[in-house]
Design an enzyme around this catalytic site. Structure first.
Site, PDB file in Angstrom:
ATOM      1  N   HIS A 137      40.969 -35.795  10.511  1.00 51.68           N
ATOM      2  CA  HIS A 137      42.012 -36.195   9.566  1.00 51.68           C
ATOM      3  C   HIS A 137      43.326 -36.448  10.306  1.00 51.68           C
ATOM      4  O   HIS A 137      43.654 -35.750  11.269  1.00 51.68           O
ATOM      5  CB  HIS A 137      42.219 -35.110   8.507  1.00 51.68           C
ATOM      6  CG  HIS A 137      41.175 -35.147   7.433  1.00 51.68           C
ATOM      7  ND1 HIS A 137      41.380 -35.713   6.206  1.00 51.68           N
ATOM      8  CD2 HIS A 137      39.883 -34.704   7.428  1.00 51.68           C
ATOM      9  CE1 HIS A 137      40.283 -35.601   5.473  1.00 51.68           C
ATOM     10  NE2 HIS A 137      39.358 -35.002   6.203  1.00 51.68           N
ATOM     11  N   GLN A 161      48.232 -41.566   1.357  1.00 49.52           N
ATOM     12  CA  GLN A 161      49.568 -41.173   1.805  1.00 49.52           C
ATOM     13  C   GLN A 161      50.653 -42.005   1.121  1.00 49.52           C
ATOM     14  O   GLN A 161      51.720 -41.492   0.771  1.00 49.52           O
ATOM     15  CB  GLN A 161      49.675 -41.294   3.328  1.00 49.52           C
ATOM     16  CG  GLN A 161      48.782 -40.300   4.068  1.00 49.52           C
ATOM     17  CD  GLN A 161      49.224 -40.032   5.496  1.00 49.52           C
ATOM     18  OE1 GLN A 161      50.398 -40.224   5.842  1.00 49.52           O
ATOM     19  NE2 GLN A 161      48.303 -39.551   6.335  1.00 49.52           N
TER      20      GLN A 161
END
Length: 480
Positions: free
Chosen positions: A371, A392
């Site tokens: 990640h 995000q």
């Protein structure tokens, strides 16, 4: 490995049935016509009948006629049928008959009465015998012979099928035969559903063994008409309330001429019909009517949409990125036990998360390390995966002030130094302030606690990604 049983069905969100005129419930009466088609040495069978009669607990008599058993069945044809025929026609109730082909052949007057009343005559097989031990080729031949004899006797090919004393192969063999609007060898649901076999989509209209007069002839069954009426009424009331609450269902009532056709039982059926007809928003239909409605309003989905049916490389290509840069999880899931229960977002997530949890600690650590940092260098260089970029951005991490970016950079660096993997959080529903607050809190954890927290966040991210890719229930049709 594929597990063929479907334990998921429609799940928590069954489709709106959209019964005609907004009915809350579809009620369907089935009359099984088996008399003259049961096991009997006169029919070339090895023994007498022992199933569903007043002689509870009867055993087959090899190579012998069972005179009492035969006469019980004969009552159904000679008296019970006509009592039920009068009841249904006088109350104008449509009926589906499950007709054993050899029984129909031996009952021309009854067949003519069924047809004059406009009843549907579906196939109940060639003979009223067990299919469980038949080889597929033998059962296939029996199905073909039943269809042929049914057509010769009634003048029409049957459009519905119910064997009853079926084998594990029956539904697939009948689907392969083709030409059937529905099959009813299932008790798995309160709504019709599509069964996929060998590239075909076959409609199944489930039947009933509980709202069924057969329980007059079984241990712990109904002892009186009042018990039968009460059970039918309670079943109807429960389903009617569900329908009034926006979840319409179907109720099947199974009947036999030699059982419910007795004087001491038929009045319970009459009372139940009156009770049903006293309600509004009730559709009393033949099973063929239900089949035609369902096929029109709820056509089957393409099989290609089902994850459990995908080839390995297609499956891995589609779901290999659900756990970030860890396609091995998808590959192991494909090689595991997938079934229709894994064709939803929740179901497929369970299969993938199982493999993630079953992996070694080192493998799970590599998943965490795959990640990216939040608002880190990869994001600034636009080198995130499409999923990470979108996630995000949804939290506003692509539009940070210089001060916010400096704070994220500092926290990322401290976190990785302390734990050896990046800070991971499912950002859906969070803003920058909430993410930073969680960052500040979690950085104070010990490593074991944070490793467990990060694992749970990885699984949550995977579920959110799958929820965006798959519908909640693939059995549910696309119609609203």
């Amino acid at each position: 490995m594929r597990y063929c049983r479907d334990l998921e069905g429609y799940g928590a969100s069954p489709p709106a049935a959209h019964w005609p005129e907004g009915a809350y419930i579809a009620v369907q009466f089935v009359l099984n016509y088996e008399e003259g088609g049961e096991n009997c040495v006169l029919h070339g069978d090895a023994a007498s009948e022992a199933f569903l009669s007043e002689i509870v607990g009867a055993a087959p008599w090899p190579d012998q006629r069972h005179w009492n058993m035969e006469s019980v069945y004969e009552y159904g044809a000679r008296a019970g049928f006509w009592r039920l025929h009068r009841l249904f026609t006088e109350k104008r109730v449509p009926v589906t008959v499950y007709g054993i082909a050899t029984a129909l052949q031996r009952s021309p007057s009854q067949v003519a009465a069924m047809q004059d009343a406009g009843w549907e005559i579906a196939s109940h097989g060639l003979k009223w015998v067990e299919h469980k031990d038949m080889a597929p080729a033998t059962e296939r031949a029996a199905i073909t012979a039943a269809i042929r004899l049914h057509e010769l006797v009634t003048g029409e090919r049957p459009r519905g099928w119910y064997t009853g004393r079926c084998s594990a192969n029956t539904v697939d063999l009948v689907a392969e035969e083709g030409g059937f609007a529905y099959i009813s060898d299932s008790y798995a649901d309160d709504l019709p559903y599509w069964h996929q076999h060998d590239g075909r989509q076959q409609l199944v209209i489930p039947y009933t063994l509980d709202a069924n007069d057969m329980r007059f002839a079984t241990p712990q069954g109904f002892n009186s008409g009042d018990q039968f009426f009460t059970y039918l009424k309670d079943s109807f009331d429960a389903l009617y309330l569900e329908g009034a609450s926006g979840r319409p269902k179907m109720m099947s009532i199974g009947l036999h001429c030699r059982l419910i056709g007795r004087p001491g039982r038929v009045m319970a059926l009459a009372r139940f019909i009156d009770y049903v007809q006293s309600h509004e928003k009730v559709w009393i239909a033949r099973r063929i009517d239900i089949a035609e409605h369902w096929a029109k309003v709820h056509p089957p989905r393409p099989v290609s949409e089902r994850p459990s049916q995908l080839p390995e490389e297609v499956f891995v290509d589609r779901f290999g990125g659900v756990f970030e840069h860890s396609e091995w999880i998808a590959r192991r899931a494909w090689a595991g036990e997938l079934s229709p229960a894994n064709d939803t977002a929740i179901g497929l997530h369970a299969a993938l998360a199982f493999q993630f949890r079953a992996a070694s600690k080192e493998e799970r650590l590599r998943v965490l390390m795959a990640h990216p940092d939040l608002a880190g260098k990869l994001a600034q260089a636009k080198q995130l995966t499409a999923s990470s970029t979108e996630e995000q951005a949804s939290a506003g991490l692509d539009a940070l002030t210089d001060e916010e970016r400096t704070r994220f950079t500092d926290l990322n660096s401290r976190y990785v130094i302390k734990f050896g993997f990046p800070f991971i959080i499912a950002v859906k529903g969070l803003n920058k302030d909430k993410i930073l607050a969680a960052f500040e809190t979690r950085i104070g954890n010990d490593r074991d606690t944070e490793f467990s927290t990060a694992r749970r966040q990885v699984e949550r991210i995977a579920l959110l990604r799958l929820s965006a890719m798959l519908p909640a229930g693939l059995q549910s049709p696309s119609a609203p």
